[in-house]
Design an enzyme around this catalytic site. Structure first.
Site, PDB file in Angstrom:
ATOM      1  N   LYS A   1      12.645  28.798 -60.316  1.00  0.00           N
ATOM      2  CA  LYS A   1      11.999  27.500 -61.366  1.00  0.00           C
ATOM      3  C   LYS A   1      10.952  26.972 -60.251  1.00  0.00           C
ATOM      4  O   LYS A   1      11.110  26.927 -59.312  1.00  0.00           O
ATOM      5  CB  LYS A   1      13.168  26.814 -61.572  1.00  0.00           C
ATOM      6  CG  LYS A   1      12.782  25.545 -62.598  1.00  0.00           C
ATOM      7  CD  LYS A   1      13.896  24.476 -62.710  1.00  0.00           C
ATOM      8  CE  LYS A   1      13.791  23.542 -63.685  1.00  0.00           C
ATOM      9  NZ  LYS A   1      14.563  22.581 -64.084  1.00  0.00           N
TER      10      LYS A   1
ATOM     11  N   SER B   1      15.722  21.939 -69.000  1.00  0.00           N
ATOM     12  CA  SER B   1      14.354  22.197 -68.229  1.00  0.00           C
ATOM     13  C   SER B   1      14.185  23.545 -67.829  1.00  0.00           C
ATOM     14  O   SER B   1      12.780  23.880 -67.747  1.00  0.00           O
ATOM     15  CB  SER B   1      14.123  21.192 -67.731  1.00  0.00           C
ATOM     16  OG  SER B   1      14.666  21.126 -66.444  1.00  0.00           O
TER      17      SER B   1
ATOM     18  N   SER C   1      20.247  21.102 -67.285  1.00  0.00           N
ATOM     19  CA  SER C   1      19.187  21.889 -67.108  1.00  0.00           C
ATOM     20  C   SER C   1      19.130  23.384 -66.787  1.00  0.00           C
ATOM     21  O   SER C   1      18.498  24.189 -66.795  1.00  0.00           O
ATOM     22  CB  SER C   1      17.907  21.384 -66.366  1.00  0.00           C
ATOM     23  OG  SER C   1      16.988  20.508 -67.137  1.00  0.00           O
TER      24      SER C   1
END
Ligand code: GLN
Length: 486
Positions: free
Chosen positions: A78, A153, A177
Protein backbone atom coordinates in the site's frame (compact mmCIF):
# COMPACT_ATOMS: atom_id res chain seq x y z
CA UNK A 1 -1.48 -23.38 -13.85
CA UNK A 2 -0.40 -19.79 -14.31
CA UNK A 3 2.27 -19.09 -11.69
CA UNK A 4 0.62 -15.81 -10.64
CA UNK A 5 -2.27 -17.83 -9.22
CA UNK A 6 -0.10 -19.64 -6.68
CA UNK A 7 -0.41 -19.05 -2.96
CA UNK A 8 2.77 -18.07 -1.11
CA UNK A 9 2.84 -21.52 0.48
CA UNK A 10 2.71 -23.23 -2.94
CA UNK A 11 5.25 -20.89 -4.54
CA UNK A 12 7.63 -21.31 -1.60
CA UNK A 13 7.62 -25.11 -2.06
CA UNK A 14 8.10 -24.92 -5.84
CA UNK A 15 10.96 -22.41 -5.49
CA UNK A 16 12.74 -24.53 -2.90
CA UNK A 17 12.35 -27.69 -4.99
CA UNK A 18 13.73 -25.66 -7.94
CA UNK A 19 10.64 -26.47 -10.02
CA UNK A 20 10.25 -22.77 -10.76
CA UNK A 21 12.56 -19.76 -10.47
CA UNK A 22 11.86 -16.41 -8.83
CA UNK A 23 12.42 -14.73 -12.20
CA UNK A 24 9.68 -16.88 -13.80
CA UNK A 25 7.36 -16.06 -10.93
CA UNK A 26 7.89 -12.29 -11.21
CA UNK A 27 7.48 -12.50 -14.98
CA UNK A 28 4.12 -14.28 -14.57
CA UNK A 29 2.94 -11.63 -12.11
CA UNK A 30 4.11 -8.75 -14.36
CA UNK A 31 2.38 -10.34 -17.40
CA UNK A 32 -0.80 -10.61 -15.36
CA UNK A 33 -0.55 -6.96 -14.34
CA UNK A 34 0.05 -5.93 -17.96
CA UNK A 35 -3.04 -7.77 -19.12
CA UNK A 36 -5.57 -6.57 -16.53
CA UNK A 37 -4.27 -3.45 -14.77
CA UNK A 38 -6.08 -1.16 -17.21
CA UNK A 39 -9.36 -2.72 -16.01
CA UNK A 40 -8.62 -2.98 -12.28
CA UNK A 41 -6.37 0.01 -11.56
CA UNK A 42 -4.76 -1.46 -8.44
CA UNK A 43 -1.35 0.24 -8.65
CA UNK A 44 -0.08 3.79 -8.36
CA UNK A 45 3.57 2.86 -9.04
CA UNK A 46 5.14 -0.30 -10.50
CA UNK A 47 8.84 -1.07 -10.11
CA UNK A 48 9.41 -3.78 -12.68
CA UNK A 49 13.13 -3.25 -13.22
CA UNK A 50 14.09 -3.41 -9.57
CA UNK A 51 11.68 -6.33 -9.06
CA UNK A 52 13.48 -8.30 -11.79
CA UNK A 53 16.83 -7.50 -10.18
CA UNK A 54 15.56 -8.64 -6.78
CA UNK A 55 14.19 -11.84 -8.38
CA UNK A 56 17.58 -12.65 -9.94
CA UNK A 57 19.21 -12.07 -6.57
CA UNK A 58 16.60 -14.34 -4.94
CA UNK A 59 17.41 -17.11 -7.42
CA UNK A 60 21.11 -16.78 -6.59
CA UNK A 61 20.31 -17.02 -2.88
CA UNK A 62 18.08 -20.07 -3.40
CA UNK A 63 20.90 -21.73 -5.36
CA UNK A 64 23.23 -21.14 -2.45
CA UNK A 65 20.84 -22.88 -0.06
CA UNK A 66 19.26 -19.81 1.54
CA UNK A 67 15.78 -20.67 2.89
CA UNK A 68 14.48 -17.25 4.00
CA UNK A 69 10.68 -17.47 4.24
CA UNK A 70 9.68 -15.06 1.50
CA UNK A 71 12.63 -15.52 -0.83
CA UNK A 72 11.47 -14.66 -4.37
CA UNK A 73 7.82 -14.00 -3.40
CA UNK A 74 6.22 -11.02 -5.23
CA UNK A 75 4.52 -8.69 -2.75
CA UNK A 76 2.60 -5.44 -3.35
CA UNK A 77 2.63 -2.62 -0.81
CA UNK A 78 0.00 0.00 0.00
CA UNK A 79 1.32 3.43 -0.95
CA UNK A 80 1.18 4.55 2.70
CA UNK A 81 4.37 2.68 3.67
CA UNK A 82 7.65 4.43 3.00
CA UNK A 83 9.84 2.64 0.48
CA UNK A 84 13.38 3.83 0.03
CA UNK A 85 13.87 5.31 -3.41
CA UNK A 86 10.30 4.44 -4.49
CA UNK A 87 7.71 7.22 -4.67
CA UNK A 88 5.27 7.07 -1.75
CA UNK A 89 2.19 9.22 -2.36
CA UNK A 90 -0.27 8.07 0.33
CA UNK A 91 -2.89 8.53 -2.40
CA UNK A 92 -2.48 12.31 -2.10
CA UNK A 93 -1.61 15.13 -4.47
CA UNK A 94 0.38 16.73 -1.65
CA UNK A 95 2.87 13.81 -1.72
CA UNK A 96 2.73 13.04 -5.42
CA UNK A 97 6.48 13.43 -5.87
CA UNK A 98 7.65 12.29 -2.45
CA UNK A 99 10.51 9.77 -2.55
CA UNK A 100 11.36 8.56 0.96
CA UNK A 101 15.03 8.22 1.89
CA UNK A 102 14.29 5.20 4.10
CA UNK A 103 12.20 2.02 4.33
CA UNK A 104 9.37 1.52 6.83
CA UNK A 105 10.27 -1.20 9.34
CA UNK A 106 7.62 -3.52 7.84
CA UNK A 107 9.23 -3.05 4.41
CA UNK A 108 12.72 -3.61 5.77
CA UNK A 109 11.54 -6.88 7.34
CA UNK A 110 9.90 -7.99 4.10
CA UNK A 111 13.13 -7.33 2.23
CA UNK A 112 15.21 -9.18 4.84
CA UNK A 113 12.89 -12.18 4.44
CA UNK A 114 13.62 -12.11 0.69
CA UNK A 115 10.30 -10.74 -0.62
CA UNK A 116 10.32 -8.98 -3.99
CA UNK A 117 8.46 -5.66 -3.88
CA UNK A 118 6.66 -5.17 -7.18
CA UNK A 119 4.87 -1.87 -6.66
CA UNK A 120 2.77 0.51 -4.59
CA UNK A 121 -0.99 0.10 -4.50
CA UNK A 122 -3.81 2.60 -4.74
CA UNK A 123 -5.64 3.83 -1.66
CA UNK A 124 -7.98 6.51 -0.34
CA UNK A 125 -6.02 9.71 0.27
CA UNK A 126 -4.22 9.39 3.64
CA UNK A 127 -6.24 6.17 4.19
CA UNK A 128 -9.41 8.15 4.84
CA UNK A 129 -12.25 6.28 3.20
CA UNK A 130 -13.89 2.91 2.65
CA UNK A 131 -13.98 2.67 -1.14
CA UNK A 132 -10.61 3.84 -2.59
CA UNK A 133 -12.63 6.48 -4.49
CA UNK A 134 -10.90 9.26 -2.53
CA UNK A 135 -7.52 8.53 -4.16
CA UNK A 136 -6.03 11.56 -5.90
CA UNK A 137 -4.83 9.30 -8.73
CA UNK A 138 -7.39 6.77 -9.94
CA UNK A 139 -10.39 4.62 -9.17
CA UNK A 140 -9.66 0.99 -8.35
CA UNK A 141 -12.32 -1.47 -9.49
CA UNK A 142 -13.49 -4.62 -7.74
CA UNK A 143 -12.15 -7.63 -9.72
CA UNK A 144 -15.47 -9.46 -9.09
CA UNK A 145 -17.52 -6.69 -10.67
CA UNK A 146 -15.72 -3.82 -12.35
CA UNK A 147 -18.61 -1.44 -11.73
CA UNK A 148 -18.15 -1.75 -7.96
CA UNK A 149 -15.68 -0.45 -5.38
CA UNK A 150 -13.00 -2.81 -4.02
CA UNK A 151 -13.48 -1.42 -0.49
CA UNK A 152 -10.97 0.83 1.18
CA UNK A 153 -8.77 2.33 2.09
CA UNK A 154 -6.40 -0.55 1.14
CA UNK A 155 -8.51 -1.20 -2.01
CA UNK A 156 -5.53 -1.45 -4.36
CA UNK A 157 -3.84 -4.11 -2.23
CA UNK A 158 -7.05 -6.15 -1.87
CA UNK A 159 -7.84 -5.97 -5.60
CA UNK A 160 -4.24 -6.88 -6.51
CA UNK A 161 -4.33 -10.00 -4.32
CA UNK A 162 -7.82 -11.02 -5.52
CA UNK A 163 -6.84 -10.59 -9.19
CA UNK A 164 -3.53 -12.51 -8.81
CA UNK A 165 -1.40 -9.43 -9.55
CA UNK A 166 0.79 -10.36 -6.56
CA UNK A 167 0.96 -13.23 -4.09
CA UNK A 168 0.33 -11.12 -0.99
CA UNK A 169 0.19 -7.47 0.02
CA UNK A 170 0.60 -5.05 2.89
CA UNK A 171 -2.11 -2.61 3.90
CA UNK A 172 -2.90 -0.42 6.87
CA UNK A 173 -5.96 -0.48 9.11
CA UNK A 174 -7.11 2.46 11.23
CA UNK A 175 -10.81 1.61 11.28
CA UNK A 176 -11.16 -1.39 8.98
CA UNK A 177 -9.02 -0.55 5.96
CA UNK A 178 -7.49 -4.02 5.66
CA UNK A 179 -10.48 -6.14 6.74
CA UNK A 180 -13.23 -4.38 4.77
CA UNK A 181 -11.51 -4.42 1.34
CA UNK A 182 -10.44 -8.03 2.01
CA UNK A 183 -14.10 -8.85 2.61
CA UNK A 184 -15.26 -7.07 -0.57
CA UNK A 185 -12.58 -8.72 -2.71
CA UNK A 186 -12.83 -12.24 -1.26
CA UNK A 187 -9.35 -12.45 0.30
CA UNK A 188 -7.93 -12.81 3.82
CA UNK A 189 -7.19 -9.54 5.67
CA UNK A 190 -5.51 -9.36 9.08
CA UNK A 191 -5.24 -6.34 11.37
CA UNK A 192 -3.03 -7.39 14.26
CA UNK A 193 -3.07 -6.11 17.84
CA UNK A 194 -2.09 -2.44 18.22
CA UNK A 195 1.65 -2.56 18.93
CA UNK A 196 2.26 -5.87 17.15
CA UNK A 197 3.79 -4.27 14.05
CA UNK A 198 6.02 -1.22 14.02
CA UNK A 199 4.46 1.96 12.65
CA UNK A 200 7.88 3.39 11.77
CA UNK A 201 7.62 4.58 8.17
CA UNK A 202 3.83 4.18 8.05
CA UNK A 203 2.47 7.60 7.09
CA UNK A 204 0.44 8.68 10.14
CA UNK A 205 -3.34 9.08 9.95
CA UNK A 206 -4.58 8.48 13.53
CA UNK A 207 -1.60 7.26 15.51
CA UNK A 208 -3.50 5.61 18.38
CA UNK A 209 -5.47 3.48 15.88
CA UNK A 210 -3.12 2.85 12.91
CA UNK A 211 -1.68 -0.63 12.38
CA UNK A 212 0.04 -2.29 9.43
CA UNK A 213 -1.88 -5.36 8.24
CA UNK A 214 -1.61 -8.03 5.54
CA UNK A 215 -3.79 -9.22 2.65
CA UNK A 216 -3.37 -12.76 1.37
CA UNK A 217 -5.00 -15.57 -0.58
CA UNK A 218 -5.14 -17.98 2.37
CA UNK A 219 -5.03 -17.99 6.15
CA UNK A 220 -1.68 -19.79 6.08
CA UNK A 221 -0.15 -17.14 3.79
CA UNK A 222 -1.51 -14.41 6.04
CA UNK A 223 0.08 -16.00 9.13
CA UNK A 224 3.39 -16.31 7.29
CA UNK A 225 3.49 -12.68 6.14
CA UNK A 226 2.30 -11.43 9.51
CA UNK A 227 5.07 -13.24 11.34
CA UNK A 228 7.69 -11.62 9.13
CA UNK A 229 6.54 -8.06 9.86
CA UNK A 230 5.64 -8.50 13.56
CA UNK A 231 7.81 -7.62 16.52
CA UNK A 232 9.24 -4.89 18.67
CA UNK A 233 11.06 -2.01 17.00
CA UNK A 234 13.02 0.55 19.01
CA UNK A 235 12.05 3.17 16.40
CA UNK A 236 8.36 2.94 17.36
CA UNK A 237 7.78 3.37 21.08
CA UNK A 238 4.23 1.99 20.74
CA UNK A 239 5.46 -1.29 19.27
CA UNK A 240 5.23 -3.91 21.99
CA UNK A 241 8.19 -5.90 23.35
CA UNK A 242 6.10 -9.08 23.17
CA UNK A 243 7.55 -12.28 21.67
CA UNK A 244 6.26 -13.20 18.21
CA UNK A 245 4.97 -16.77 18.03
CA UNK A 246 4.69 -18.92 14.92
CA UNK A 247 1.05 -18.04 14.20
CA UNK A 248 0.52 -21.44 12.49
CA UNK A 249 1.61 -23.18 15.69
CA UNK A 250 -1.88 -24.31 16.74
CA UNK A 251 -3.25 -25.26 13.31
CA UNK A 252 -3.01 -28.91 14.33
CA UNK A 253 -5.43 -28.30 17.20
CA UNK A 254 -9.08 -28.39 16.16
CA UNK A 255 -11.81 -26.12 17.47
CA UNK A 256 -13.07 -28.43 20.20
CA UNK A 257 -13.06 -26.61 23.52
CA UNK A 258 -12.99 -23.19 21.84
CA UNK A 259 -15.78 -20.79 22.83
CA UNK A 260 -16.88 -18.29 20.21
CA UNK A 261 -18.92 -15.24 21.21
CA UNK A 262 -21.56 -13.77 18.93
CA UNK A 263 -22.35 -10.18 19.97
CA UNK A 264 -26.14 -9.67 20.09
CA UNK A 265 -25.79 -6.01 19.12
CA UNK A 266 -24.37 -7.00 15.74
CA UNK A 267 -27.32 -9.21 14.85
CA UNK A 268 -30.04 -6.60 15.08
CA UNK A 269 -28.32 -3.94 13.05
CA UNK A 270 -30.43 -1.77 10.77
CA UNK A 271 -29.55 -1.68 7.08
CA UNK A 272 -27.94 -5.10 7.05
CA UNK A 273 -28.09 -6.89 3.70
CA UNK A 274 -30.03 -10.17 3.70
CA UNK A 275 -27.25 -12.11 1.95
CA UNK A 276 -24.72 -10.89 4.52
CA UNK A 277 -27.02 -11.95 7.40
CA UNK A 278 -27.50 -15.35 5.84
CA UNK A 279 -23.79 -15.94 5.23
CA UNK A 280 -23.12 -14.86 8.82
CA UNK A 281 -25.69 -17.29 10.28
CA UNK A 282 -24.27 -20.12 8.19
CA UNK A 283 -20.76 -19.27 9.38
CA UNK A 284 -21.86 -19.67 13.00
CA UNK A 285 -23.23 -23.13 12.10
CA UNK A 286 -19.95 -24.03 10.37
CA UNK A 287 -17.98 -23.06 13.48
CA UNK A 288 -20.31 -25.21 15.61
CA UNK A 289 -19.99 -28.16 13.23
CA UNK A 290 -16.20 -27.88 13.71
CA UNK A 291 -16.64 -28.40 17.44
CA UNK A 292 -16.60 -24.80 18.67
CA UNK A 293 -19.21 -23.70 21.19
CA UNK A 294 -20.98 -20.52 20.08
CA UNK A 295 -22.50 -18.35 22.80
CA UNK A 296 -24.24 -14.98 22.84
CA UNK A 297 -22.25 -12.11 24.31
CA UNK A 298 -23.00 -8.42 24.65
CA UNK A 299 -20.96 -5.40 23.56
CA UNK A 300 -23.41 -2.80 24.87
CA UNK A 301 -21.51 0.30 23.70
CA UNK A 302 -21.42 -0.78 20.04
CA UNK A 303 -24.01 1.86 18.98
CA UNK A 304 -21.55 4.63 19.95
CA UNK A 305 -18.47 3.26 18.15
CA UNK A 306 -18.97 5.05 14.83
CA UNK A 307 -19.53 8.43 16.51
CA UNK A 308 -16.53 8.00 18.83
CA UNK A 309 -14.25 6.90 16.00
CA UNK A 310 -15.29 9.78 13.73
CA UNK A 311 -14.27 12.24 16.46
CA UNK A 312 -11.02 10.55 17.58
CA UNK A 313 -9.65 9.67 14.12
CA UNK A 314 -10.17 13.13 12.56
CA UNK A 315 -8.81 14.80 15.72
CA UNK A 316 -5.57 12.85 15.51
CA UNK A 317 -5.49 13.37 11.73
CA UNK A 318 -5.85 17.14 12.05
CA UNK A 319 -2.76 17.14 14.25
CA UNK A 320 -0.75 14.61 12.19
CA UNK A 321 -1.45 16.34 8.88
CA UNK A 322 -0.28 19.74 10.14
CA UNK A 323 3.19 18.73 8.89
CA UNK A 324 2.08 19.08 5.24
CA UNK A 325 2.52 22.81 5.11
CA UNK A 326 4.53 23.24 1.93
CA UNK A 327 7.76 23.71 3.90
CA UNK A 328 9.23 20.30 4.64
CA UNK A 329 7.31 17.79 2.54
CA UNK A 330 5.83 17.46 -0.90
CA UNK A 331 3.82 19.95 -2.86
CA UNK A 332 4.10 23.73 -2.41
CA UNK A 333 1.82 26.03 -4.39
CA UNK A 334 4.05 28.24 -6.55
CA UNK A 335 1.42 31.00 -6.59
CA UNK A 336 1.85 31.75 -2.89
CA UNK A 337 2.89 35.31 -2.11
CA UNK A 338 3.54 35.16 1.65
CA UNK A 339 3.71 32.60 4.46
CA UNK A 340 0.03 32.43 5.25
CA UNK A 341 -1.02 32.27 1.59
CA UNK A 342 1.55 29.50 1.12
CA UNK A 343 -0.04 27.40 3.87
CA UNK A 344 -3.52 28.15 2.65
CA UNK A 345 -3.00 27.58 -1.08
CA UNK A 346 -0.74 24.54 -0.60
CA UNK A 347 -3.20 22.78 1.68
CA UNK A 348 -6.29 23.78 -0.33
CA UNK A 349 -4.82 22.48 -3.58
CA UNK A 350 -2.78 19.60 -2.17
CA UNK A 351 -5.51 17.88 -0.12
CA UNK A 352 -8.71 16.41 -1.57
CA UNK A 353 -12.22 17.07 -0.18
CA UNK A 354 -12.43 14.15 2.27
CA UNK A 355 -9.06 14.96 3.86
CA UNK A 356 -10.06 18.62 4.18
CA UNK A 357 -13.34 17.56 5.77
CA UNK A 358 -11.49 15.45 8.36
CA UNK A 359 -9.01 18.22 9.16
CA UNK A 360 -11.90 20.64 9.73
CA UNK A 361 -13.84 18.18 11.91
CA UNK A 362 -10.73 17.31 13.92
CA UNK A 363 -9.64 20.89 14.42
CA UNK A 364 -13.14 21.77 15.61
CA UNK A 365 -13.30 18.81 18.04
CA UNK A 366 -9.96 19.75 19.60
CA UNK A 367 -10.55 23.48 19.85
CA UNK A 368 -10.89 25.29 23.19
CA UNK A 369 -14.48 25.16 24.41
CA UNK A 370 -15.34 22.07 22.36
CA UNK A 371 -12.62 19.66 23.49
CA UNK A 372 -14.59 18.40 26.53
CA UNK A 373 -17.80 17.97 24.57
CA UNK A 374 -16.24 16.05 21.68
CA UNK A 375 -12.72 14.67 22.02
CA UNK A 376 -12.91 13.97 25.74
CA UNK A 377 -16.39 12.41 25.49
CA UNK A 378 -15.27 10.22 22.58
CA UNK A 379 -12.22 9.09 24.59
CA UNK A 380 -14.51 8.13 27.48
CA UNK A 381 -16.69 6.07 25.13
CA UNK A 382 -13.52 4.44 23.86
CA UNK A 383 -12.76 3.28 27.41
CA UNK A 384 -16.27 1.80 27.72
CA UNK A 385 -15.77 -0.08 24.43
CA UNK A 386 -12.45 -1.46 25.71
CA UNK A 387 -14.26 -2.66 28.85
CA UNK A 388 -17.00 -4.31 26.75
CA UNK A 389 -14.37 -6.43 25.00
CA UNK A 390 -12.56 -7.23 28.23
CA UNK A 391 -15.78 -8.56 29.68
CA UNK A 392 -16.66 -10.54 26.53
CA UNK A 393 -13.24 -12.22 26.50
CA UNK A 394 -13.86 -13.51 30.02
CA UNK A 395 -16.30 -16.02 28.51
CA UNK A 396 -14.97 -16.63 24.99
CA UNK A 397 -11.69 -16.67 23.04
CA UNK A 398 -12.99 -15.46 19.68
CA UNK A 399 -15.73 -13.03 18.66
CA UNK A 400 -17.58 -13.42 15.38
CA UNK A 401 -19.20 -10.67 13.31
CA UNK A 402 -19.81 -9.62 9.73
CA UNK A 403 -17.14 -7.30 8.26
CA UNK A 404 -19.41 -4.91 6.38
CA UNK A 405 -23.21 -4.59 6.41
CA UNK A 406 -23.45 -4.97 2.61
CA UNK A 407 -21.33 -6.48 -0.18
CA UNK A 408 -19.28 -4.06 -2.35
CA UNK A 409 -21.43 -1.12 -3.48
CA UNK A 410 -21.42 0.48 -6.95
CA UNK A 411 -18.73 3.08 -7.72
CA UNK A 412 -20.16 6.55 -7.11
CA UNK A 413 -23.00 5.43 -4.82
CA UNK A 414 -21.67 6.88 -1.55
CA UNK A 415 -18.90 9.20 -2.63
CA UNK A 416 -21.06 12.34 -2.19
CA UNK A 417 -22.58 11.06 1.06
CA UNK A 418 -19.79 10.80 3.65
CA UNK A 419 -22.11 9.92 6.53
CA UNK A 420 -23.44 6.78 4.81
CA UNK A 421 -19.87 5.86 3.95
CA UNK A 422 -18.85 6.25 7.63
CA UNK A 423 -21.77 4.10 8.81
CA UNK A 424 -20.55 1.14 6.74
CA UNK A 425 -17.55 0.86 9.12
CA UNK A 426 -19.72 -0.17 12.08
CA UNK A 427 -18.29 -3.71 12.48
CA UNK A 428 -14.62 -2.90 12.10
CA UNK A 429 -13.98 0.32 14.06
CA UNK A 430 -14.27 -1.18 17.55
CA UNK A 431 -11.24 -3.43 17.09
CA UNK A 432 -9.13 -0.31 16.43
CA UNK A 433 -10.64 1.67 19.29
CA UNK A 434 -9.79 -1.21 21.66
CA UNK A 435 -6.54 -2.29 19.99
CA UNK A 436 -7.56 -5.96 19.58
CA UNK A 437 -6.71 -8.05 16.49
CA UNK A 438 -9.30 -8.82 13.80
CA UNK A 439 -9.21 -10.96 10.68
CA UNK A 440 -11.56 -11.05 7.70
CA UNK A 441 -11.97 -14.34 5.81
CA UNK A 442 -14.22 -15.29 2.88
CA UNK A 443 -17.53 -16.80 4.10
CA UNK A 444 -19.91 -16.66 1.16
CA UNK A 445 -21.21 -14.87 -1.91
CA UNK A 446 -24.20 -12.63 -2.48
CA UNK A 447 -26.87 -13.48 -5.07
CA UNK A 448 -24.99 -11.25 -7.54
CA UNK A 449 -21.83 -13.27 -6.95
CA UNK A 450 -20.01 -10.73 -4.75
CA UNK A 451 -17.75 -11.98 -1.96
CA UNK A 452 -18.84 -11.68 1.69
CA UNK A 453 -16.40 -11.69 4.61
CA UNK A 454 -16.55 -12.99 8.17
CA UNK A 455 -14.71 -11.15 10.94
CA UNK A 456 -13.02 -12.94 13.82
CA UNK A 457 -11.75 -10.81 16.68
CA UNK A 458 -9.50 -11.96 19.51
CA UNK A 459 -7.91 -10.81 22.70
CA UNK A 460 -4.80 -8.57 22.70
CA UNK A 461 -1.79 -10.42 21.25
CA UNK A 462 -3.82 -13.61 20.71
CA UNK A 463 -3.42 -13.67 16.92
CA UNK A 464 -2.52 -17.37 17.20
CA UNK A 465 -6.07 -18.16 18.36
CA UNK A 466 -7.59 -16.11 15.53
CA UNK A 467 -5.43 -17.80 12.92
CA UNK A 468 -6.32 -21.21 14.33
CA UNK A 469 -10.08 -20.58 14.13
CA UNK A 470 -9.78 -18.93 10.71
CA UNK A 471 -7.67 -21.81 9.39
CA UNK A 472 -10.23 -24.46 10.34
CA UNK A 473 -13.10 -22.42 8.93
CA UNK A 474 -11.20 -22.03 5.65
CA UNK A 475 -10.40 -25.74 5.52
CA UNK A 476 -14.06 -26.62 5.94
CA UNK A 477 -15.24 -24.25 3.17
CA UNK A 478 -14.27 -23.44 -0.42
CA UNK A 479 -15.10 -19.73 -0.75
CA UNK A 480 -11.41 -18.77 -0.80
CA UNK A 481 -10.79 -21.00 -3.83
CA UNK A 482 -13.17 -19.17 -6.17
CA UNK A 483 -11.58 -16.66 -8.55
CA UNK A 484 -13.02 -13.57 -10.22
CA UNK A 485 -13.44 -13.87 -14.02
CA UNK A 486 -11.54 -11.03 -15.63
N1 GLN B 1 -13.06 3.89 6.66
C1 GLN B 1 -12.42 4.37 7.83
C2 GLN B 1 -12.09 5.83 7.67
O1 GLN B 1 -12.42 6.37 6.67
C3 GLN B 1 -11.22 3.56 8.14
C4 GLN B 1 -10.04 3.88 7.31
C5 GLN B 1 -8.81 3.11 7.68
O2 GLN B 1 -8.88 2.08 8.35
N2 GLN B 1 -7.67 3.64 7.30
O3 GLN B 1 -11.53 6.44 8.51
Amino acid sequence: MNLCMLTIQQAQALLREKKITAVELIRAVMDRIRSIENKVGAFITLVETSAMEQAREADRRIDSGDSSVLLGIPVAVKDILCTRGIRTTCGSGILKNFIPPYDATAIQRLREAGAVIIGKTNMDEFAMGSSTEYSAFKVTRNPWDLSRIPGGSSGGSAAAVAADMCLGALGSDTGGSVRQPASHCGVVGMKPTYGRVSRFGLVAFASSLDQVGVLAKSVYDSALLMRVISGHDPRDSTSAPVPVPDYTRDFKEGLKGVTIGVPVEYRSLEGMDADVSEAFSKSIQTMESLGARCVEVSLPHTPYAVAAYYVIAPSEASSNLARYDGVKYGFRDPEATDLSSMYCKTRSKGFGPEVQRRILIGTYCLSAGYYDAYYKKASQIRTLIIQDFKKAFETCQVLLSPVAPTPAFPIGEKVEDPLTMYLSDVFTLSANLSGIPGISIPCGFSKEGLPIGLQLMGNHFDETMLYRAAYHFEKATDFHLKKPQL
